[in-house]
Design a protein around this motif. Structure first.
Motif, PDB file in Angstrom:
ATOM      1  N   ALA A  20       7.397  -4.652  -4.406  1.00 12.73           N
ATOM      2  CA  ALA A  20       6.929  -5.042  -3.069  1.00 12.73           C
ATOM      3  C   ALA A  20       7.903  -6.039  -2.440  1.00 12.73           C
ATOM      4  N   GLU A  21       8.413  -6.958  -3.253  1.00 13.27           N
ATOM      5  CA  GLU A  21       9.377  -7.958  -2.759  1.00 13.27           C
ATOM      6  C   GLU A  21      10.676  -7.257  -2.315  1.00 13.27           C
TER       7      GLU A  21
ATOM      8  N   PHE B 270      -0.178  -4.525  -1.357  1.00 11.16           N
ATOM      9  CA  PHE B 270       1.130  -4.891  -0.764  1.00 11.16           C
ATOM     10  C   PHE B 270       1.563  -3.943   0.349  1.00 11.16           C
TER      11      PHE B 270
ATOM     12  N   LYS C 260      10.325  -5.532   1.104  1.00 11.31           N
ATOM     13  CA  LYS C 260       9.614  -6.255   2.176  1.00 11.31           C
ATOM     14  C   LYS C 260      10.237  -6.082   3.566  1.00 11.31           C
TER      15      LYS C 260
END
Ligand code: KIV
Ligand code: ZN
Length: 386
Positions: free
Chosen positions: A86-87, A133, A90
Motif C-alpha cells: 500500500a505504501e 488501503f 500510494k
C-alpha cells in the motif's frame, strides 16, 4: 452485437522479472512501464514491494509515472506485505493490491501445514485488510490449476465476501489442459457467490506449452482478464505471451472479444524488453520472432509473391513489422530469386533467370542463406560466363 473487452494485466515486471538472468534496475523498469502504458495494457504489475528495497522503489516510482494503467503490487496473505505494498502504491492514480494464498492440497500441506478452513480464513483476512488501503483488490488462489473446483469456489466466495474486485485463477505449474482450465472458469462463474460483480482473471504458466491455449480457453468460458508477459517471459517455461493472446482475439472476431492493445507497438515492445532483459526471443516465436513473417521454401515464396494471404494470416504491418521477408536458401525457387533480384535493380529475362538460377543453386547449397552480396556476385559470374 458489440464485442466484450478482455483486460490485459501485464506482469513482465513481476512474474517475468523473477526469471534468472532477467533482473532489471529501476530505470529499466520505468522505461518498460512507460512503454506498456503506451501499448494500452490495463494493469501493470510493477513488482512485489516487500521482496526487496529495490523492488519497493520500482513500484513506488512506477506508480508516480504511469498515466493510464492501473498499477499493481503483489503480496502474500501477510499483513506486513500488504502494508508495504500500500505504501509503495500510494501515488498511483489507480492502485491495486494483488494478494493471495496457495489453495491446492500440496500447497496447503507442505507450504502452510494448515487446514482448508484455515486457508479460507487467511484469504478472507488478507483481502479485507488490503481493502482498508485500496478499493481495487485482486485475490489469487495460487496453484488453482491443481485445486478441487468445489474447494476453490469456497475460497473464492470468501475472497469476494471480503471485497475482492478480481479473482485470479493461476495455473501456477502449467499443468491444466485447455478444456480442463476452461471448465474450471465456467464452474467458478456458476458457483462462486457474488461472482456477477467480480472479474475473473487467467494466469497461466507454460510448463507444457499450453499457457496461451489455457488463457484463451479461460476467456471463452467467461474470464475477462488475462495475465501475461511480453515475449512470454516468466518462471521456468514462462507465462502466457501478451502478443499471442492479443493477436488471437484480434484474428478471431467470432469470439466477440477484444483488448485495448495497440498491436502496432507489439514488435518494438518485444525487442525493447528482450534487449533490456538480455533474454532473446526464439526466431520461430509466434507474432514477434524474426521468422514469424519470413518465408524460405520455394512453394511458400511463390505463393506469398502472388498474394500475401496464401501463407500469412496476419499482415506484418499490423504488429509493427515493416514487411514479410523472402529468405533465399537452396529450397527457394525462380520466383523468389527474380523477386529479390528485381528489388536490387536486376530485371531478368526468362532466359537470364534460368542461368542465374543455376549459379544461385551452386551458391545456396554451400550456405544457410543467400544474401544481397551473394546475389551481386552470382550476377557477375553469370554475366562473365555468357
Ligand atoms: O503463478 C502464480 O501462481 C503467481 C501468483 C503469485 C499470482 O504468479
Ligand atoms: Zn505466475
Amino acid at each position: 452485437m458489440g464485442t466484450e473487452k478482455v483486460e490485459i494485466f501485464d506482469t513482465t515486471l513481476r512474474d517475468g522479472e523473477q526469471v534468472p538472468g532477467c533482473k532489471l534496475n529501476t530505470s529499466q523498469k520505468l522505461k518498460i512501464a512507460a512503454r506498456l502504458d503506451e501499448l494500452g495494457v490495463d494493469v501493470i504489475e510493477a513488482g512485489f514491494p516487500i521482496s526487496s528495497p529495490g523492488d519497493f522503489k520500482s513500484v513506488f516510482e512506477i506508480s508516480k509515472l504511469v498515466k493510464n494503467a492501473t498499477v499493481c503490487g503483489l503480496t502474500r496473505a501477510v499483513r506486513k506485505d500488504i502494508e508495504i505494498a500500500a505504501e509503495a502504491l500510494k501515488f498511483a492514480k489507480k492502485p491495486r493490491i494483488h494478494t493471495g494464498i496457495g489453495t491446492s492440497p500440496t500447497h496447503i500441506k507442505y507450504k502452510f501445514n494448515a487446514t482448508e478452513d484455515q486457508i479460507i480464513e487467511r484469504a478472507f483476512d488478507a483481502v479485507a485488510y488490503a481493502k482498508t488501503f485500496v478499493e481495487d483488490v485482486e485475490f489469487y488462489a495460487e496453484d488453482a490449476g491443481r485445486t478441487r473446483n468445489e474447494y476453490l469456489a469456497k475460497v473464492c466466495t470468501a475472497a469476494v465476501k471480503a471485497g475482492a474486485t478480481v479473482l485470479n485463477i493461476p495455473d501456477t505449474t502449467g499443468y491444466c489442459l485447455p478444456e480442463e482450465y476452461g471448465q474450471k472458469i465456467k464452474y467458478l462463474k456458476e458457483n462462486v457467490q457474488g461472482i456477477e460483480n467480480v472479474r475473473i482473471s487467467c494466469h497461466c504458466h507454460n510448463d507444457l506449452g499450453m499457457a496461451t491455449a489455457n488463457a484463451i480457453a479461460g476467456v471463452m468460458n467467461g474470464a475477462r482478464q488475462i495475465e501475461c508477459t511480453i515475449n512470454g517471459v516468466g518462471e521456468r517455461a514462462g507465462n502466457t505471451s501478451l502478443e499471442e493472446v492479443v493477436m488471437i482475439l484480434r484474428q478471431h472476431p467470432g469470439l466477440n472479444l477484444h483488448t485495448d492493445i495497440n498491436p502496432k507497438f507489439l514488435f518494438d515492445t518485444s525487442n525493447m524488453v528482450a534487449s533490456e532483459m538480455g533474454i532473446f526471443v526464439q526466431p520461430n516465436k509466434a507474432i514477434v520472432g524474426t521468422n514469424a513473417f519470413a518465408h524460405s521454401s520455394g512453394i511458400h515464396q511463390d505463393g506469398i509473391i502472388k498474394n500475401r494471404e496464401t501463407y500469412e494470416i496476419i499482415n506484418p504491418l499490423d504488429v509493427g513489422v515493416t514487411e514479410s521477408a523472402i529468405v533465399l536458401t537452396a529450397r527457394s525457387g525462380r520466383a523468389a530469386l527474380a523477386y529479390r533480384a528485381k528489388k536490387m535493380g536486376y530485371e531478368l529475362t526468362k532466359l537470364e533467370l534460368d542461368s542465374v538460377y543455376t549459379e544461385f543453386l551452386n551458391f545456396a547449397d554451400k550456405r544457410k542463406e543467400v544474401g544481397d552480396l551473394d546475389i551481386h556476385t552470382i550476377m557477375e559470374i553469370t554475366r562473365k560466363n555468357h
